[in-house]
Design a protein around this motif. Sequence first.
Motif, PDB file in Angstrom:
ATOM      1  N   UNK A   1       0.837  -1.066  -0.048  1.00 19.37           N
ATOM      2  CA  UNK A   1       0.037   0.027  -0.137  1.00 19.37           C
ATOM      3  C   UNK A   1       0.893   1.307  -0.014  1.00 19.37           C
ATOM      4  N   UNK A   2       0.466   2.067  -0.924  1.00 13.02           N
ATOM      5  CA  UNK A   2       1.249   3.563  -0.734  1.00 13.02           C
ATOM      6  C   UNK A   2       2.683   3.493  -1.574  1.00 13.02           C
ATOM      7  N   UNK A   3       2.855   2.392  -2.116  1.00 12.16           N
ATOM      8  CA  UNK A   3       4.149   2.408  -3.027  1.00 12.16           C
ATOM      9  C   UNK A   3       4.091   3.326  -4.345  1.00 12.16           C
ATOM     10  N   UNK A   4       2.983   2.921  -5.027  1.00 13.23           N
ATOM     11  CA  UNK A   4       2.761   3.466  -6.333  1.00 13.23           C
ATOM     12  C   UNK A   4       2.602   5.037  -6.340  1.00 13.23           C
ATOM     13  N   UNK A   5       2.191   5.600  -4.879  1.00 15.30           N
ATOM     14  CA  UNK A   5       2.205   7.043  -4.989  1.00 15.30           C
ATOM     15  C   UNK A   5       3.380   7.526  -4.427  1.00 15.30           C
ATOM     16  N   UNK A   6       4.328   6.897  -3.936  1.00 15.65           N
ATOM     17  CA  UNK A   6       5.499   7.162  -3.192  1.00 15.65           C
ATOM     18  C   UNK A   6       6.572   7.498  -4.286  1.00 15.65           C
ATOM     19  N   UNK A   7       7.348   8.548  -3.779  1.00 15.84           N
ATOM     20  CA  UNK A   7       8.491   8.977  -4.861  1.00 15.84           C
ATOM     21  C   UNK A   7       9.788   7.822  -4.826  1.00 15.84           C
ATOM     22  N   UNK A   8       9.471   6.823  -5.707  1.00 14.18           N
ATOM     23  CA  UNK A   8      10.612   5.738  -5.496  1.00 14.18           C
ATOM     24  C   UNK A   8      11.342   5.660  -6.966  1.00 14.18           C
ATOM     25  N   UNK A   9      12.468   5.107  -6.931  1.00 11.60           N
ATOM     26  CA  UNK A   9      13.094   5.075  -8.247  1.00 11.60           C
ATOM     27  C   UNK A   9      13.545   3.639  -8.168  1.00 11.60           C
ATOM     28  N   UNK A  10      13.945   3.085  -9.529  1.00  7.49           N
ATOM     29  CA  UNK A  10      14.408   1.741  -9.630  1.00  7.49           C
ATOM     30  C   UNK A  10      15.812   1.777 -10.306  1.00  7.49           C
ATOM     31  N   UNK A  11      16.273   0.665 -10.627  1.00  8.26           N
ATOM     32  CA  UNK A  11      17.527   0.484 -11.257  1.00  8.26           C
ATOM     33  C   UNK A  11      17.726   1.305 -12.639  1.00  8.26           C
ATOM     34  N   UNK A  12      16.471   1.264 -13.336  1.00 10.73           N
ATOM     35  CA  UNK A  12      16.451   2.037 -14.573  1.00 10.73           C
ATOM     36  C   UNK A  12      16.654   3.615 -14.526  1.00 10.73           C
ATOM     37  N   UNK A  13      16.338   4.406 -13.646  1.00  9.40           N
ATOM     38  CA  UNK A  13      16.464   5.445 -13.478  1.00  9.40           C
ATOM     39  C   UNK A  13      17.071   6.094 -12.130  1.00  9.40           C
ATOM     40  N   UNK A  14      17.626   5.331 -11.289  1.00  5.55           N
ATOM     41  CA  UNK A  14      18.341   5.690 -10.285  1.00  5.55           C
ATOM     42  C   UNK A  14      19.451   6.376 -10.422  1.00  5.55           C
TER      43      UNK A  14
END
Length: 108
Positions: free
Chosen positions: A13-26
């Motif tokens: 819950x909440x991950x989709x709305x959180x400001x996260x990054x992945x290895x593709x854009x980190x």
Amino acid sequence: ATGGRPNVPSNILGLAEAPYTTNLDLFNLQILPERMVVLGAGIVALEMAQAFAAFGSEVTVLQRSRLLSKGDGEAATVLKAALEEDGVTFLSGVEVGEVVTKSRGSRP
């Protein structure tokens, strides 16, 4: 980890709305994060943790089981010790159920 693809869990819950990054854009970040939480302890996750710890971020890896759960246990132990020496913190046995985003500058 050449060719590693990000795995963004859809059940947190909440991950989709959180400001996260992945290895593709980190590595495209313009500002070094002061702190970073890495979900998972696979090859790609550990690579990102090591890199950002070396850059100066405070990095915490949240893992459900052991490092490199699909790999050699002895190698995982040696790798964890090396990453801890580099400043990476590990929390084991963690199940993330929800991500809460706080406003920048707020304190817990």
